[in-house]
Design an enzyme around this catalytic site. Structure first.
Site, PDB file in Angstrom:
ATOM      1  N   ARG A 162       0.853  -1.197   0.000  1.00 42.80           N
ATOM      2  CA  ARG A 162       0.000   0.000   0.000  1.00 42.80           C
ATOM      3  C   ARG A 162       0.886   1.244   0.000  1.00 42.80           C
ATOM      4  O   ARG A 162       1.520   1.562   1.004  1.00 42.80           O
ATOM      5  CB  ARG A 162      -0.935   0.019   1.218  1.00 42.80           C
ATOM      6  CG  ARG A 162      -1.769   1.302   1.277  1.00 42.80           C
ATOM      7  CD  ARG A 162      -3.010   1.200   2.134  1.00 42.80           C
ATOM      8  NE  ARG A 162      -2.742   1.050   3.548  1.00 42.80           N
ATOM      9  CZ  ARG A 162      -3.691   1.175   4.500  1.00 42.80           C
ATOM     10  NH1 ARG A 162      -4.942   1.444   4.156  1.00 42.80           N
ATOM     11  NH2 ARG A 162      -3.385   1.002   5.764  1.00 42.80           N
ATOM     12  N   ASP A 441      -4.036   3.495  14.044  1.00 36.58           N
ATOM     13  CA  ASP A 441      -3.193   3.987  12.965  1.00 36.58           C
ATOM     14  C   ASP A 441      -3.692   5.366  12.563  1.00 36.58           C
ATOM     15  O   ASP A 441      -4.530   5.960  13.252  1.00 36.58           O
ATOM     16  CB  ASP A 441      -3.148   3.010  11.785  1.00 36.58           C
ATOM     17  CG  ASP A 441      -4.504   2.812  11.108  1.00 36.58           C
ATOM     18  OD1 ASP A 441      -5.454   3.572  11.401  1.00 36.58           O
ATOM     19  OD2 ASP A 441      -4.609   1.894  10.274  1.00 36.58           O
TER      20      ASP A 441
END
Length: 518
Positions: A162, A441
């Site tokens: 990613r 996160d």
């Protein structure tokens, strides 16, 4: 390491960094920048214009100009090798220890995260590329004290990288005097160093329109042609994690047809985007405490149902959201309660037709796999379940105001405490942080700060105390919560206040955070 015309590396090139920043790799990054960065910037400007329309009273809906795509009969490419069976995927940053643990976890896919679970500290950006290259070559190892981590033999998860979102720059690599795109940097370095040793697969974050998907598709075609790889060698799964993208799922798959590997329900960023896009619109878009917004509330249920139906109609995988629970080594009761919730969440996803789902910790791989095994059996996926009975309207996706729950002082305190703790870790170089047995996160931190901003700027009165949310109250809560934590959190507190209580809403907290990073 030589010098490439027009390219300037401002970060230190020490240890083995020169192995990644070769002249050939730099040249490729320069080609990507010159070919695509202007379009990237135009698309970011288009985001701002769309957001201004929403702030002025506009709304979101399915695009009339692309109706022929939604109603047409077409399919994406057949699933690529390594992406046929995706029943359990593990996510995490690309430090050496996590890379090894993820590849030894028994998951089907590892999402190697250069975005929300990673901070773009220069050492992480280039060090992560080294770890991925070494892992793909089978040579990665890591020693911490007396413990040594090594890759085990046998089957390993498919690596899917990613890159950073279109909005993030890479200030340590300049091309013709301008910072490069974090997206193109992460993609370009990984593709350049790995496309001959492994299949180059990607997870694409934060997109807001099919035009942004078209840009990615053109980048992929450019890279394949540049290095003589067959069309469709690159595959990408798109995270549907912004509110606008939910109305363009068909179009996003269509733009990436030969490169598509499906869609993912990026639940945490999606919730952040819902708040962000309608943050000034009052009660119809106010959400209750973050931890009470489950995947079964009406607007979230509509989003996931539409995602599965859209994907399977087009022959694409539908991947579920992340179980963010981090098991406790000391409290079995916490584990028992949390694992019941994880199992229920994965059972819902598998029953709804998802082909797999995410976990944030290796200890959850077995639970997720067991649930999907129970539904899939020997089948690698359930693409044949087209969910034609599902019908989701624009109003269903927009039904945010139907979410049950309240705004409470406990929710405010949790948002401030978690947000500051996460930003403290982020500024120190860690993008995935265990707080209260949850993996936090950038996406979950965005929910925390945007929710505080929304409550503050929409005159919310807290249900449990009757207090009006004001800047003074947020400051008081921050003082009280940080006193419980101890240590010097002043830099993180200042950053949180900048993105949570300022008059103007900052698009992404990672932008001012990155400015503070060397």
């Amino acid at each position: 390491m030589g010098t490439v015309q027009g390219v300037e590396i401002t970060g230190p090139v020490d240890d083995r960094f020169a192995e990644i920043l070769t002249e050939e790799a730099q040249s490729f990054l320069a080609e990507l920048h010159r070919a695509f960065d202007a379009r990237r910037l135009e698309l970011l400007q288009a985001r701002k214009e769309r957001e201004a329309e929403l702030a002025a009273g506009g709304t979101l809906g399915f695009l009339p100009e692309t109706r022929h795509i939604r109603e047409g009969e077409w399919r994406v490419a057949e699933p690529a090798p390594g992406l046929v069976d995706r029943r359990v995927e593990i996510t995490g940053p690309t430090d050496a220890k996590m890379t090894i643990n993820a590849l030894n976890s028994g998951a089907k896919v590892w999402l190697a995260d250069h975005e929300d679970a990673n901070t773009p500290l220069w050492a992480n950006v280039i060090g992560g590329q080294l770890n991925l290259r070494d892992a793909n070559a089978g040579t990665l190892s890591y020693t911490s004290g007396e413990k040594r981590y090594e890759l085990t033999s046998g089957a390993r998860p498919t690596v899917v990288v990613r890159p950073r979102g279109w909005h993030l720059p890479e200030k340590h690599i300049l091309v013709d005097g301008a910072p490069t795109s974090g997206s193109l940097t992460d993609f370009g370095l990984y593709f350049f160093h790995n496309h001959l040793v492994t299949r180059p697969y990607f997870y694409l974050p934060k997109m807001e329109s099919h035009l942004e998907a078209r840009l990615w598709n053109d980048v992929f075609t450019f890279a394949e042609e540049r290095f003589g790889r067959p069309a469709g060698t690159i595959r990408a799964t798109v995270l549907i994690e912004t509110f606008p993208a939910a109305f363009e799922m068909d179009e996003i798959l269509y733009e990436l047809r030969e490169h598509s590997a499906g869609l993912n329900a990026g639940r945490w960023d999606y919730m952040f985007s819902v708040i962000k896009k309608f943050r000034t619109r009052g009660k119809d878009f106010l959400l209750p405490d973050r931890n009470t917004v489950t995947m079964t509330v009406p607007f979230m249920r509509a989003y996931t149902e539409l995602l599965v139906r859209t994907c399977h109609r087009r022959g694409a995988h539908a991947i579920g959201g992340m179980a963010a629970f981090i098991p406790s080594r000391r409290d079995p009761e916490i584990n028992r309660v949390a694992l019941e919730k994880v199992r229920a969440d994965k059972t819902r996803e598998a029953g709804d037709g998802f082909d797999g789902s995410w976990v944030a910790h290796p200890d959850l791989v077995a639970t997720c796999r067991e649930v999907f095994d129970g539904v899939l059996g020997e089948r690698p996926n359930q693409l044949e379940r087209t969910r034609e009975e599902v019908s989701v309207s624009a109003d269903d996706l927009l039904a945010v105001g139907d979410t049950p729950g309240q705004q409470t002082e406990a929710g405010l305190r949790n948002a401030v405490s978690v947000g500051v703790q996460y930003l403290d870790a982020w500024l120190k170089g860690s993008g995935a942080v265990a707080i209260n047995n949850m993996m936090e996160d950038a996406a979950t931190a965005e929910i925390s700060r945007s929710q505080v901003w929304q409550w503050l700027h929409n005159g919310v009165t807290l249900a449990d105390t009757g207090a009006l949310v004001t800047k003074a109250l947020v400051e008081q809560v921050a003082d009280e919560e940080l006193a419980k934590l101890g240590g010097d959190l002043s830099a993180a507190r200042a950053l949180f206040m900048e993105v949570a209580v300022a008059d103007e809403f900052i698009d992404f907290l990672t932008l001012p955070a990155y400015d503070r990073m060397p």
